[in-house]
Design a protein around this motif. Structure first.
Motif, PDB file in Angstrom:
ATOM      1  N   LEU A  18      -5.649   8.525  10.608  1.00 22.86           N
ATOM      2  CA  LEU A  18      -4.392   8.041  11.164  1.00 22.86           C
ATOM      3  C   LEU A  18      -3.353   9.131  10.971  1.00 22.86           C
ATOM      4  O   LEU A  18      -3.070   9.543   9.848  1.00 22.86           O
ATOM      5  N   ARG A  19      -2.817   9.623  12.086  1.00 24.17           N
ATOM      6  CA  ARG A  19      -1.845  10.713  12.025  1.00 24.17           C
ATOM      7  C   ARG A  19      -0.480  10.220  12.495  1.00 24.17           C
ATOM      8  O   ARG A  19      -0.378   9.578  13.535  1.00 24.17           O
ATOM      9  N   GLN A  20       0.544  10.528  11.737  1.00 19.78           N
ATOM     10  CA  GLN A  20       1.894  10.144  12.120  1.00 19.78           C
ATOM     11  C   GLN A  20       2.685  11.394  12.477  1.00 19.78           C
ATOM     12  O   GLN A  20       2.767  12.333  11.696  1.00 19.78           O
ATOM     13  N   TYR A  21       3.258  11.375  13.688  1.00 22.80           N
ATOM     14  CA  TYR A  21       3.996  12.520  14.166  1.00 22.80           C
ATOM     15  C   TYR A  21       5.493  12.332  13.938  1.00 22.80           C
ATOM     16  O   TYR A  21       5.949  11.260  13.532  1.00 22.80           O
ATOM     17  N   GLN A  22       6.271  13.365  14.250  1.00 25.71           N
ATOM     18  CA  GLN A  22       7.685  13.393  13.909  1.00 25.71           C
ATOM     19  C   GLN A  22       8.468  12.243  14.526  1.00 25.71           C
ATOM     20  O   GLN A  22       9.318  11.647  13.874  1.00 25.71           O
ATOM     21  N   HIS A  23       8.184  11.889  15.752  1.00 23.01           N
ATOM     22  CA  HIS A  23       8.969  10.865  16.436  1.00 23.01           C
ATOM     23  C   HIS A  23       8.476   9.460  16.139  1.00 23.01           C
ATOM     24  O   HIS A  23       8.897   8.508  16.765  1.00 23.01           O
ATOM     25  N   GLY A  24       7.547   9.318  15.183  1.00 21.13           N
ATOM     26  CA  GLY A  24       7.104   7.990  14.793  1.00 21.13           C
ATOM     27  C   GLY A  24       5.891   7.504  15.550  1.00 21.13           C
ATOM     28  O   GLY A  24       5.396   6.416  15.307  1.00 21.13           O
ATOM     29  N   HIS A  25       5.392   8.307  16.521  1.00 19.83           N
ATOM     30  CA  HIS A  25       4.195   7.897  17.245  1.00 19.83           C
ATOM     31  C   HIS A  25       2.983   8.042  16.329  1.00 19.83           C
ATOM     32  O   HIS A  25       2.861   9.001  15.580  1.00 19.83           O
ATOM     33  N   ILE A  26       2.077   7.098  16.387  1.00 21.10           N
ATOM     34  CA  ILE A  26       0.908   7.113  15.522  1.00 21.10           C
ATOM     35  C   ILE A  26      -0.351   7.193  16.363  1.00 21.10           C
ATOM     36  O   ILE A  26      -0.493   6.492  17.346  1.00 21.10           O
ATOM     37  N   GLU A  27      -1.226   8.089  15.980  1.00 22.66           N
ATOM     38  CA  GLU A  27      -2.506   8.216  16.657  1.00 22.66           C
ATOM     39  C   GLU A  27      -3.607   7.884  15.663  1.00 22.66           C
ATOM     40  O   GLU A  27      -3.632   8.383  14.540  1.00 22.66           O
ATOM     41  N   ASN A  28      -4.486   7.039  16.061  1.00 24.24           N
ATOM     42  CA  ASN A  28      -5.559   6.592  15.167  1.00 24.24           C
ATOM     43  C   ASN A  28      -6.897   6.904  15.816  1.00 24.24           C
ATOM     44  O   ASN A  28      -7.233   6.369  16.856  1.00 24.24           O
ATOM     45  N   ASP A  29      -7.652   7.815  15.208  1.00 26.67           N
ATOM     46  CA  ASP A  29      -8.963   8.200  15.718  1.00 26.67           C
ATOM     47  C   ASP A  29     -10.039   7.624  14.814  1.00 26.67           C
ATOM     48  O   ASP A  29     -10.033   7.884  13.618  1.00 26.67           O
ATOM     49  N   MET A  30     -10.925   6.835  15.371  1.00 27.72           N
ATOM     50  CA  MET A  30     -12.061   6.339  14.591  1.00 27.72           C
ATOM     51  C   MET A  30     -13.318   6.961  15.182  1.00 27.72           C
ATOM     52  O   MET A  30     -13.604   6.780  16.361  1.00 27.72           O
ATOM     53  N   VAL A  31     -14.034   7.705  14.356  1.00 26.51           N
ATOM     54  CA  VAL A  31     -15.188   8.419  14.878  1.00 26.51           C
ATOM     55  C   VAL A  31     -16.354   8.270  13.923  1.00 26.51           C
ATOM     56  O   VAL A  31     -16.189   8.035  12.721  1.00 26.51           O
ATOM     57  N   PHE A  32     -17.548   8.407  14.481  1.00 24.88           N
ATOM     58  CA  PHE A  32     -18.731   8.537  13.653  1.00 24.88           C
ATOM     59  C   PHE A  32     -18.949  10.026  13.447  1.00 24.88           C
ATOM     60  O   PHE A  32     -18.919  10.804  14.397  1.00 24.88           O
ATOM     61  N   VAL A  33     -19.155  10.424  12.204  1.00 25.72           N
ATOM     62  CA  VAL A  33     -19.289  11.846  11.915  1.00 25.72           C
ATOM     63  C   VAL A  33     -20.572  12.087  11.136  1.00 25.72           C
ATOM     64  O   VAL A  33     -21.118  11.193  10.501  1.00 25.72           O
ATOM     65  N   CYS A  34     -21.045  13.316  11.194  1.00 26.54           N
ATOM     66  CA  CYS A  34     -22.257  13.629  10.448  1.00 26.54           C
ATOM     67  C   CYS A  34     -21.928  13.684   8.957  1.00 26.54           C
ATOM     68  O   CYS A  34     -20.789  13.916   8.570  1.00 26.54           O
ATOM     69  N   ILE A  35     -22.929  13.504   8.141  1.00 24.77           N
ATOM     70  CA  ILE A  35     -22.697  13.326   6.710  1.00 24.77           C
ATOM     71  C   ILE A  35     -22.160  14.593   6.052  1.00 24.77           C
ATOM     72  O   ILE A  35     -21.585  14.528   4.979  1.00 24.77           O
ATOM     73  N   PHE A  36     -22.282  15.735   6.693  1.00 21.50           N
ATOM     74  CA  PHE A  36     -21.815  16.966   6.071  1.00 21.50           C
ATOM     75  C   PHE A  36     -20.310  17.153   6.231  1.00 21.50           C
ATOM     76  O   PHE A  36     -19.740  18.064   5.681  1.00 21.50           O
ATOM     77  N   TRP A  43       0.837  -1.204   0.000  1.00 22.47           N
ATOM     78  CA  TRP A  43       0.000   0.000   0.000  1.00 22.47           C
ATOM     79  C   TRP A  43       0.871   1.253   0.000  1.00 22.47           C
ATOM     80  O   TRP A  43       0.620   2.199  -0.756  1.00 22.47           O
ATOM     81  N   GLU A  44       1.896   1.268   0.854  1.00 28.11           N
ATOM     82  CA  GLU A  44       2.756   2.440   0.977  1.00 28.11           C
ATOM     83  C   GLU A  44       3.414   2.783  -0.352  1.00 28.11           C
ATOM     84  O   GLU A  44       3.516   3.957  -0.735  1.00 28.11           O
ATOM     85  N   TYR A  45       3.851   1.764  -1.058  1.00 29.51           N
ATOM     86  CA  TYR A  45       4.507   1.963  -2.355  1.00 29.51           C
ATOM     87  C   TYR A  45       3.543   2.595  -3.351  1.00 29.51           C
ATOM     88  O   TYR A  45       3.869   3.595  -4.009  1.00 29.51           O
ATOM     89  N   PHE A  46       2.340   2.050  -3.480  1.00 30.35           N
ATOM     90  CA  PHE A  46       1.395   2.555  -4.462  1.00 30.35           C
ATOM     91  C   PHE A  46       0.806   3.899  -4.044  1.00 30.35           C
ATOM     92  O   PHE A  46       0.533   4.753  -4.895  1.00 30.35           O
ATOM     93  N   PHE A  47       0.617   4.101  -2.747  1.00 32.49           N
ATOM     94  CA  PHE A  47       0.061   5.366  -2.280  1.00 32.49           C
ATOM     95  C   PHE A  47       1.035   6.508  -2.539  1.00 32.49           C
ATOM     96  O   PHE A  47       0.628   7.625  -2.870  1.00 32.49           O
ATOM     97  N   ARG A  67      -7.437   4.591  -5.789  1.00 29.71           N
ATOM     98  CA  ARG A  67      -8.581   5.432  -5.433  1.00 29.71           C
ATOM     99  C   ARG A  67      -8.340   6.188  -4.122  1.00 29.71           C
ATOM    100  O   ARG A  67      -9.250   6.379  -3.322  1.00 29.71           O
ATOM    101  N   ASP A  68      -7.089   6.588  -3.903  1.00 30.25           N
ATOM    102  CA  ASP A  68      -6.703   7.402  -2.739  1.00 30.25           C
ATOM    103  C   ASP A  68      -7.065   6.738  -1.413  1.00 30.25           C
ATOM    104  O   ASP A  68      -7.306   7.428  -0.408  1.00 30.25           O
ATOM    105  N   MET A  69      -7.065   5.432  -1.384  1.00 25.44           N
ATOM    106  CA  MET A  69      -7.434   4.721  -0.156  1.00 25.44           C
ATOM    107  C   MET A  69      -6.265   4.703   0.822  1.00 25.44           C
ATOM    108  O   MET A  69      -5.169   4.269   0.505  1.00 25.44           O
ATOM    109  N   ARG A  70      -6.499   5.203   2.050  1.00 24.85           N
ATOM    110  CA  ARG A  70      -5.471   5.167   3.090  1.00 24.85           C
ATOM    111  C   ARG A  70      -5.428   3.787   3.730  1.00 24.85           C
ATOM    112  O   ARG A  70      -6.383   3.021   3.667  1.00 24.85           O
ATOM    113  N   ILE A  71      -4.327   3.499   4.398  1.00 25.28           N
ATOM    114  CA  ILE A  71      -4.167   2.181   5.020  1.00 25.28           C
ATOM    115  C   ILE A  71      -5.140   2.002   6.180  1.00 25.28           C
ATOM    116  O   ILE A  71      -5.636   0.887   6.426  1.00 25.28           O
ATOM    117  N   ASP A  72      -5.464   3.076   6.899  1.00 23.38           N
ATOM    118  CA  ASP A  72      -6.419   2.939   7.996  1.00 23.38           C
ATOM    119  C   ASP A  72      -7.823   2.680   7.470  1.00 23.38           C
ATOM    120  O   ASP A  72      -8.612   1.963   8.089  1.00 23.38           O
TER     121      ASP A  72
END
Length: 418
Positions: free
Chosen positions: A388-406, A187-191, A199-204
Protein backbone atom coordinates in the motif's frame (compact mmCIF):
# COMPACT_ATOMS: atom_id res chain seq x y z
CA UNK A 1 4.36 -28.90 24.56
CA UNK A 2 7.16 -28.16 22.09
CA UNK A 3 6.81 -24.69 20.62
CA UNK A 4 10.04 -23.50 19.07
CA UNK A 5 10.96 -19.84 19.41
CA UNK A 6 11.87 -17.66 16.31
CA UNK A 7 -20.68 -24.28 18.07
CA UNK A 8 -21.20 -23.64 21.76
CA UNK A 9 -22.61 -20.26 22.87
CA UNK A 10 -20.31 -18.07 24.92
CA UNK A 11 -21.14 -17.83 28.62
CA UNK A 12 -21.06 -14.06 28.78
CA UNK A 13 -21.88 -13.80 32.47
CA UNK A 14 -18.63 -15.50 33.40
CA UNK A 15 -16.47 -13.35 31.16
CA UNK A 16 -16.19 -9.76 32.30
CA UNK A 17 -12.44 -9.35 32.14
CA UNK A 18 -10.47 -9.23 28.91
CA UNK A 19 -6.98 -8.13 29.86
CA UNK A 20 -4.25 -9.26 32.19
CA UNK A 21 -4.95 -6.37 34.53
CA UNK A 22 -8.58 -7.45 34.98
CA UNK A 23 -9.89 -4.17 33.61
CA UNK A 24 -13.67 -4.18 33.31
CA UNK A 25 -15.46 -3.31 30.11
CA UNK A 26 -19.12 -2.70 30.84
CA UNK A 27 -20.01 -0.74 27.71
CA UNK A 28 -23.59 -1.23 26.60
CA UNK A 29 -23.96 -2.69 23.11
CA UNK A 30 -26.15 0.27 22.12
CA UNK A 31 -23.55 2.87 23.15
CA UNK A 32 -23.45 5.80 20.72
CA UNK A 33 -20.14 5.34 18.89
CA UNK A 34 -20.45 8.69 17.10
CA UNK A 35 -20.23 10.73 20.29
CA UNK A 36 -17.56 11.06 22.93
CA UNK A 37 -18.65 9.11 26.00
CA UNK A 38 -17.53 8.96 29.60
CA UNK A 39 -15.14 6.15 30.58
CA UNK A 40 -13.99 5.60 27.01
CA UNK A 41 -10.66 5.88 25.22
CA UNK A 42 -10.21 8.80 22.83
CA UNK A 43 -7.33 9.64 20.51
CA UNK A 44 -6.40 13.32 20.78
CA UNK A 45 -4.72 14.68 17.63
CA UNK A 46 -2.38 17.53 18.63
CA UNK A 47 -1.27 20.46 16.43
CA UNK A 48 2.16 18.84 16.12
CA UNK A 49 0.55 15.80 14.50
CA UNK A 50 1.30 13.61 17.50
CA UNK A 51 -1.48 11.58 19.11
CA UNK A 52 -2.26 11.35 22.81
CA UNK A 53 -4.41 8.48 24.06
CA UNK A 54 -6.75 9.49 26.87
CA UNK A 55 -9.33 7.56 28.86
CA UNK A 56 -11.94 10.20 29.62
CA UNK A 57 -13.46 10.48 33.09
CA UNK A 58 -16.12 12.99 34.09
CA UNK A 59 -15.13 15.99 36.19
CA UNK A 60 -11.43 15.73 35.40
CA UNK A 61 -8.94 17.67 33.28
CA UNK A 62 -6.60 16.51 30.53
CA UNK A 63 -3.18 18.07 30.06
CA UNK A 64 -1.84 18.37 26.52
CA UNK A 65 1.56 19.66 27.60
CA UNK A 66 2.58 22.93 26.00
CA UNK A 67 -0.73 23.08 24.13
CA UNK A 68 -2.73 23.56 27.31
CA UNK A 69 -5.39 21.87 29.42
CA UNK A 70 -9.11 21.21 28.99
CA UNK A 71 -12.00 19.89 31.08
CA UNK A 72 -13.35 16.51 30.00
CA UNK A 73 -16.95 17.63 30.64
CA UNK A 74 -16.56 20.14 27.79
CA UNK A 75 -16.23 17.39 25.16
CA UNK A 76 -18.16 14.45 26.67
CA UNK A 77 -21.38 14.01 24.72
CA UNK A 78 -20.03 15.95 21.72
CA UNK A 79 -19.53 14.37 18.28
CA UNK A 80 -16.13 13.02 17.28
CA UNK A 81 -14.13 14.94 14.71
CA UNK A 82 -14.77 18.51 15.88
CA UNK A 83 -11.66 20.58 16.46
CA UNK A 84 -11.32 22.70 19.58
CA UNK A 85 -9.04 25.58 20.45
CA UNK A 86 -7.88 26.11 24.02
CA UNK A 87 -8.09 29.70 25.29
CA UNK A 88 -7.96 31.39 28.70
CA UNK A 89 -5.82 28.51 29.95
CA UNK A 90 -8.50 25.79 30.12
CA UNK A 91 -11.55 26.92 28.12
CA UNK A 92 -12.28 25.51 24.65
CA UNK A 93 -14.30 26.48 21.59
CA UNK A 94 -15.12 24.72 18.32
CA UNK A 95 -13.14 25.99 15.32
CA UNK A 96 -12.53 25.06 11.72
CA UNK A 97 -9.37 22.96 11.51
CA UNK A 98 -7.76 23.50 8.11
CA UNK A 99 -5.81 20.25 8.32
CA UNK A 100 -9.00 18.17 8.08
CA UNK A 101 -10.34 19.78 4.90
CA UNK A 102 -9.44 18.74 1.38
CA UNK A 103 -7.66 21.27 -0.76
CA UNK A 104 -8.90 22.09 -4.24
CA UNK A 105 -5.81 21.74 -6.39
CA UNK A 106 -7.39 23.04 -9.58
CA UNK A 107 -9.12 26.23 -8.50
CA UNK A 108 -6.35 28.50 -9.74
CA UNK A 109 -3.51 28.59 -12.17
CA UNK A 110 -0.96 29.30 -9.46
CA UNK A 111 2.26 27.30 -9.23
CA UNK A 112 5.37 27.33 -7.11
CA UNK A 113 7.78 28.02 -9.94
CA UNK A 114 8.67 31.51 -8.75
CA UNK A 115 8.16 31.03 -5.01
CA UNK A 116 11.30 30.72 -2.92
CA UNK A 117 11.56 29.85 0.76
CA UNK A 118 13.08 33.14 1.85
CA UNK A 119 12.77 34.10 5.55
CA UNK A 120 12.86 37.78 4.56
CA UNK A 121 9.40 37.40 2.99
CA UNK A 122 8.02 36.88 6.49
CA UNK A 123 7.68 40.36 8.01
CA UNK A 124 6.84 39.19 11.53
CA UNK A 125 9.98 38.38 13.48
CA UNK A 126 10.31 35.73 16.14
CA UNK A 127 10.28 38.45 18.81
CA UNK A 128 7.06 39.89 17.38
CA UNK A 129 5.33 36.52 17.53
CA UNK A 130 6.50 35.92 21.12
CA UNK A 131 5.10 39.30 22.09
CA UNK A 132 1.73 38.39 20.53
CA UNK A 133 1.71 35.26 22.66
CA UNK A 134 2.47 37.26 25.81
CA UNK A 135 -0.32 39.67 24.95
CA UNK A 136 -2.75 36.74 25.06
CA UNK A 137 -3.51 36.48 21.34
CA UNK A 138 -5.04 33.11 20.44
CA UNK A 139 -3.23 30.66 18.21
CA UNK A 140 -5.53 30.97 15.20
CA UNK A 141 -5.23 34.78 15.28
CA UNK A 142 -1.43 34.51 15.42
CA UNK A 143 -1.47 32.25 12.36
CA UNK A 144 -3.64 34.77 10.51
CA UNK A 145 -1.15 37.52 11.38
CA UNK A 146 1.73 35.36 10.12
CA UNK A 147 -0.09 34.65 6.84
CA UNK A 148 -0.99 38.29 6.31
CA UNK A 149 2.62 39.34 6.85
CA UNK A 150 3.97 36.84 4.29
CA UNK A 151 4.60 38.82 1.12
CA UNK A 152 4.38 35.89 -1.33
CA UNK A 153 1.68 33.76 0.29
CA UNK A 154 -0.87 34.56 -2.44
CA UNK A 155 1.52 33.28 -5.11
CA UNK A 156 1.54 29.76 -3.66
CA UNK A 157 -0.67 26.95 -4.94
CA UNK A 158 -3.63 25.93 -2.78
CA UNK A 159 -1.81 22.81 -1.73
CA UNK A 160 1.30 24.77 -0.73
CA UNK A 161 -0.87 27.20 1.22
CA UNK A 162 -2.41 24.31 3.17
CA UNK A 163 1.03 22.87 3.92
CA UNK A 164 2.28 26.28 5.07
CA UNK A 165 -0.73 26.75 7.36
CA UNK A 166 -0.24 23.26 8.76
CA UNK A 167 3.38 24.03 9.65
CA UNK A 168 2.35 27.22 11.43
CA UNK A 169 -0.42 25.40 13.28
CA UNK A 170 2.10 22.92 14.66
CA UNK A 171 4.03 25.87 16.11
CA UNK A 172 1.41 28.33 17.31
CA UNK A 173 -1.96 26.60 17.38
CA UNK A 174 -3.59 25.30 20.57
CA UNK A 175 -6.07 23.20 18.60
CA UNK A 176 -6.82 19.56 19.34
CA UNK A 177 -9.19 17.08 17.69
CA UNK A 178 -10.74 14.08 19.49
CA UNK A 179 -10.82 11.09 17.13
CA UNK A 180 -12.83 7.90 17.62
CA UNK A 181 -10.62 4.81 17.95
CA UNK A 182 -11.03 2.54 14.92
CA UNK A 183 -8.97 -0.42 13.80
CA UNK A 184 -7.09 1.87 11.40
CA UNK A 185 -6.47 4.69 13.89
CA UNK A 186 -5.35 2.24 16.58
CA UNK A 187 -3.01 0.53 14.12
CA UNK A 188 -1.67 3.90 12.97
CA UNK A 189 -0.93 4.94 16.54
CA UNK A 190 0.98 1.77 17.43
CA UNK A 191 2.74 1.51 14.07
CA UNK A 192 4.09 5.06 14.45
CA UNK A 193 4.92 4.67 18.14
CA UNK A 194 6.58 1.26 18.22
CA UNK A 195 6.02 -1.00 15.17
CA UNK A 196 7.95 -3.89 16.68
CA UNK A 197 5.22 -4.34 19.31
CA UNK A 198 2.78 -5.24 16.55
CA UNK A 199 5.46 -7.25 14.74
CA UNK A 200 5.77 -4.56 12.04
CA UNK A 201 2.38 -5.49 10.61
CA UNK A 202 1.09 -2.99 8.03
CA UNK A 203 -2.60 -2.15 7.79
CA UNK A 204 -2.87 -3.66 4.31
CA UNK A 205 -1.39 -6.91 5.62
CA UNK A 206 -3.89 -6.94 8.47
CA UNK A 207 -6.73 -6.33 6.02
CA UNK A 208 -5.47 -9.14 3.81
CA UNK A 209 -5.39 -11.56 6.73
CA UNK A 210 -8.95 -10.71 7.81
CA UNK A 211 -10.21 -11.07 4.24
CA UNK A 212 -8.49 -14.38 3.53
CA UNK A 213 -9.65 -15.83 6.85
CA UNK A 214 -13.28 -15.04 6.01
CA UNK A 215 -13.76 -13.57 9.50
CA UNK A 216 -17.50 -12.87 9.79
CA UNK A 217 -20.42 -13.04 12.16
CA UNK A 218 -21.21 -16.45 13.67
CA UNK A 219 -17.72 -17.77 12.91
CA UNK A 220 -15.54 -19.61 15.41
CA UNK A 221 -11.88 -18.70 14.92
CA UNK A 222 -8.58 -19.66 16.50
CA UNK A 223 -6.06 -16.81 16.75
CA UNK A 224 -2.43 -16.94 17.87
CA UNK A 225 -1.60 -13.28 18.39
CA UNK A 226 1.72 -11.79 19.48
CA UNK A 227 0.86 -8.32 18.13
CA UNK A 228 -0.48 -6.99 21.45
CA UNK A 229 -3.97 -7.90 20.32
CA UNK A 230 -4.03 -6.08 16.96
CA UNK A 231 -5.01 -9.23 15.07
CA UNK A 232 -7.47 -10.26 17.79
CA UNK A 233 -9.03 -6.79 17.66
CA UNK A 234 -9.58 -7.01 13.90
CA UNK A 235 -11.24 -10.41 14.21
CA UNK A 236 -13.47 -9.28 17.10
CA UNK A 237 -14.58 -6.24 15.12
CA UNK A 238 -15.47 -8.42 12.12
CA UNK A 239 -17.54 -10.80 14.25
CA UNK A 240 -19.33 -7.94 16.01
CA UNK A 241 -20.12 -10.04 19.08
CA UNK A 242 -21.65 -12.90 17.08
CA UNK A 243 -19.36 -15.87 17.27
CA UNK A 244 -16.29 -16.99 19.21
CA UNK A 245 -12.70 -15.75 19.06
CA UNK A 246 -10.36 -18.08 20.93
CA UNK A 247 -6.98 -16.46 21.49
CA UNK A 248 -3.96 -18.62 22.34
CA UNK A 249 -1.31 -16.69 24.24
CA UNK A 250 2.05 -17.20 25.89
CA UNK A 251 2.59 -16.96 29.63
CA UNK A 252 0.06 -16.89 32.45
CA UNK A 253 -1.73 -13.75 31.24
CA UNK A 254 -2.30 -12.54 27.71
CA UNK A 255 -1.16 -9.16 26.45
CA UNK A 256 -4.04 -8.07 24.23
CA UNK A 257 -3.53 -4.45 25.21
CA UNK A 258 -4.89 -3.01 21.95
CA UNK A 259 -8.37 -4.50 22.49
CA UNK A 260 -9.21 -2.06 25.29
CA UNK A 261 -8.62 1.01 23.13
CA UNK A 262 -11.49 0.09 20.81
CA UNK A 263 -14.27 0.75 23.36
CA UNK A 264 -16.02 -2.46 22.33
CA UNK A 265 -19.43 -3.20 23.79
CA UNK A 266 -19.69 -5.90 26.42
CA UNK A 267 -21.25 -8.20 23.83
CA UNK A 268 -18.19 -7.90 21.58
CA UNK A 269 -15.79 -8.31 24.50
CA UNK A 270 -17.63 -11.42 25.63
CA UNK A 271 -16.96 -13.07 22.26
CA UNK A 272 -13.27 -13.27 23.20
CA UNK A 273 -12.05 -16.35 25.07
CA UNK A 274 -8.40 -16.94 25.95
CA UNK A 275 -6.17 -19.87 26.79
CA UNK A 276 -2.45 -20.09 27.44
CA UNK A 277 -0.40 -22.66 25.56
CA UNK A 278 -0.17 -24.73 28.74
CA UNK A 279 -3.96 -24.81 29.15
CA UNK A 280 -4.79 -26.23 25.72
CA UNK A 281 -3.39 -29.70 26.36
CA UNK A 282 -5.68 -32.31 27.87
CA UNK A 283 -2.86 -33.87 29.88
CA UNK A 284 -2.32 -30.53 31.64
CA UNK A 285 -4.79 -30.91 34.50
CA UNK A 286 -6.03 -27.71 36.09
CA UNK A 287 -6.03 -27.59 39.86
CA UNK A 288 -9.64 -27.97 41.03
CA UNK A 289 -11.34 -24.83 42.22
CA UNK A 290 -12.02 -24.54 45.93
CA UNK A 291 -15.75 -23.76 45.98
CA UNK A 292 -16.92 -22.06 49.19
CA UNK A 293 -20.15 -21.03 50.85
CA UNK A 294 -20.62 -17.51 49.51
CA UNK A 295 -22.97 -16.53 52.32
CA UNK A 296 -20.15 -16.85 54.85
CA UNK A 297 -17.73 -14.55 53.03
CA UNK A 298 -17.24 -10.86 53.74
CA UNK A 299 -18.08 -8.38 51.01
CA UNK A 300 -14.42 -7.86 50.17
CA UNK A 301 -13.62 -11.58 50.15
CA UNK A 302 -16.77 -12.34 48.17
CA UNK A 303 -15.79 -9.94 45.39
CA UNK A 304 -12.37 -11.55 45.09
CA UNK A 305 -13.86 -15.05 45.28
CA UNK A 306 -16.44 -14.40 42.54
CA UNK A 307 -13.78 -12.98 40.24
CA UNK A 308 -11.51 -15.97 40.76
CA UNK A 309 -14.42 -18.37 40.28
CA UNK A 310 -15.52 -16.65 37.05
CA UNK A 311 -11.99 -16.79 35.63
CA UNK A 312 -11.63 -20.48 36.50
CA UNK A 313 -14.97 -21.40 34.92
CA UNK A 314 -14.14 -19.33 31.87
CA UNK A 315 -10.93 -21.27 31.32
CA UNK A 316 -12.80 -24.57 31.69
CA UNK A 317 -15.42 -23.44 29.17
CA UNK A 318 -12.74 -22.31 26.71
CA UNK A 319 -10.96 -25.67 26.97
CA UNK A 320 -14.18 -27.54 26.22
CA UNK A 321 -14.85 -25.36 23.18
CA UNK A 322 -11.29 -25.90 21.90
CA UNK A 323 -11.35 -29.66 22.37
CA UNK A 324 -14.74 -29.90 20.68
CA UNK A 325 -13.04 -28.54 17.55
CA UNK A 326 -14.83 -27.51 14.39
CA UNK A 327 -13.16 -24.08 14.17
CA UNK A 328 -13.69 -22.07 10.99
CA UNK A 329 -10.14 -20.84 10.60
CA UNK A 330 -6.72 -20.23 12.14
CA UNK A 331 -4.86 -16.90 12.09
CA UNK A 332 -1.25 -16.72 13.28
CA UNK A 333 1.06 -13.78 13.97
CA UNK A 334 3.48 -15.26 16.46
CA UNK A 335 7.05 -15.42 17.69
CA UNK A 336 6.94 -19.21 17.45
CA UNK A 337 7.75 -21.34 14.44
CA UNK A 338 4.53 -21.82 12.44
CA UNK A 339 5.13 -25.56 11.95
CA UNK A 340 4.85 -26.29 15.68
CA UNK A 341 1.70 -24.15 15.90
CA UNK A 342 0.14 -26.04 12.99
CA UNK A 343 0.94 -29.42 14.50
CA UNK A 344 -0.74 -28.33 17.74
CA UNK A 345 -3.85 -26.49 16.52
CA UNK A 346 -4.78 -27.89 13.11
CA UNK A 347 -6.57 -30.92 14.62
CA UNK A 348 -9.16 -28.50 16.04
CA UNK A 349 -10.06 -27.04 12.62
CA UNK A 350 -13.02 -28.18 10.55
CA UNK A 351 -12.26 -29.48 7.06
CA UNK A 352 -11.46 -27.11 4.20
CA UNK A 353 -10.90 -24.09 6.45
CA UNK A 354 -8.40 -21.26 5.83
CA UNK A 355 -5.10 -20.95 7.68
CA UNK A 356 -3.45 -17.53 7.57
CA UNK A 357 0.11 -17.10 8.85
CA UNK A 358 1.99 -13.80 9.08
CA UNK A 359 5.72 -13.47 9.68
CA UNK A 360 8.17 -10.67 9.05
CA UNK A 361 10.90 -13.03 7.80
CA UNK A 362 10.42 -14.70 4.43
CA UNK A 363 12.61 -17.67 5.32
CA UNK A 364 10.19 -18.70 8.07
CA UNK A 365 7.27 -18.73 5.64
CA UNK A 366 9.26 -20.56 2.98
CA UNK A 367 10.04 -23.35 5.45
CA UNK A 368 6.41 -23.46 6.52
CA UNK A 369 5.25 -23.64 2.92
CA UNK A 370 7.54 -26.61 2.29
CA UNK A 371 6.32 -28.27 5.49
CA UNK A 372 2.68 -27.88 4.44
CA UNK A 373 3.26 -29.25 0.95
CA UNK A 374 5.13 -32.29 2.23
CA UNK A 375 2.52 -33.14 4.87
CA UNK A 376 -0.26 -33.62 2.32
CA UNK A 377 -2.88 -32.23 4.74
CA UNK A 378 -3.12 -28.79 3.17
CA UNK A 379 -4.50 -27.53 -0.12
CA UNK A 380 -2.62 -25.06 -2.29
CA UNK A 381 -0.43 -23.19 0.25
CA UNK A 382 0.62 -19.80 -1.15
CA UNK A 383 2.77 -16.90 -0.04
CA UNK A 384 1.40 -13.48 -0.93
CA UNK A 385 2.30 -9.88 -0.31
CA UNK A 386 0.42 -6.61 -0.71
CA UNK A 387 1.88 -3.15 -0.94
CA UNK A 388 0.00 0.00 0.00
CA UNK A 389 1.62 3.21 -1.18
CA UNK A 390 0.51 6.68 -0.14
CA UNK A 391 1.42 9.58 -2.37
CA UNK A 392 1.75 13.28 -1.58
CA UNK A 393 -1.78 14.31 -2.53
CA UNK A 394 -3.35 11.57 -0.41
CA UNK A 395 -4.05 9.15 -3.26
CA UNK A 396 -3.50 5.54 -2.22
CA UNK A 397 -2.50 2.71 -4.49
CA UNK A 398 -2.84 -0.83 -3.28
CA UNK A 399 -1.13 -3.62 -5.22
CA UNK A 400 -1.83 -7.22 -4.25
CA UNK A 401 0.37 -9.67 -6.07
CA UNK A 402 1.54 -13.23 -5.89
CA UNK A 403 5.31 -13.24 -5.77
CA UNK A 404 7.98 -15.89 -5.88
CA UNK A 405 9.39 -16.98 -2.55
CA UNK A 406 12.77 -15.36 -3.18
CA UNK A 407 11.25 -11.87 -3.14
CA UNK A 408 9.12 -12.09 0.00
CA UNK A 409 9.68 -9.73 2.89
CA UNK A 410 6.77 -9.05 5.25
CA UNK A 411 4.29 -11.55 3.94
CA UNK A 412 1.28 -13.69 4.59
CA UNK A 413 0.90 -17.40 3.99
CA UNK A 414 -2.50 -18.67 2.99
CA UNK A 415 -3.67 -22.25 2.80
CA UNK A 416 -6.70 -24.45 3.26
CA UNK A 417 -6.81 -27.33 5.69
CA UNK A 418 -7.96 -30.15 3.42
Amino acid sequence: MSLEQSDSPVDSQNFDKIDSHNESFEQDEHTDTLRIMDNQYVFIVLPSGNIKVVKLQKDTTVSLGKFGTFHTNDIIGKPFGHSYEIYDRDKIKVIRNVAFYEVDLDDSGANNQETIDDPSKQKLSYQDIEQLKKDGMEGQDIIKKVIESHSSFDKKTEYSKAKYIKRKESKFSRVFTPVRPTLYSVWEYFFAKNPSKIRDMRIDTLSQMLTLSNARAYAKLLVVDDTQGLLITGVMERLGGYGIVLGIHDGEYHNYDIVRYMNFSKKVNDSLMVLSWQQIFKEECQAPFNYQDESKLSQKDLKFYLRKKANYEKVQEARKILWKGGFDGLLVASQYQPESILDTLVPYLAGSRPIIIYHINREVLVNTCVHMRISGKFLNPQITESWLRQYQHGHIENDMVFVCIFKISKAVMYANFG
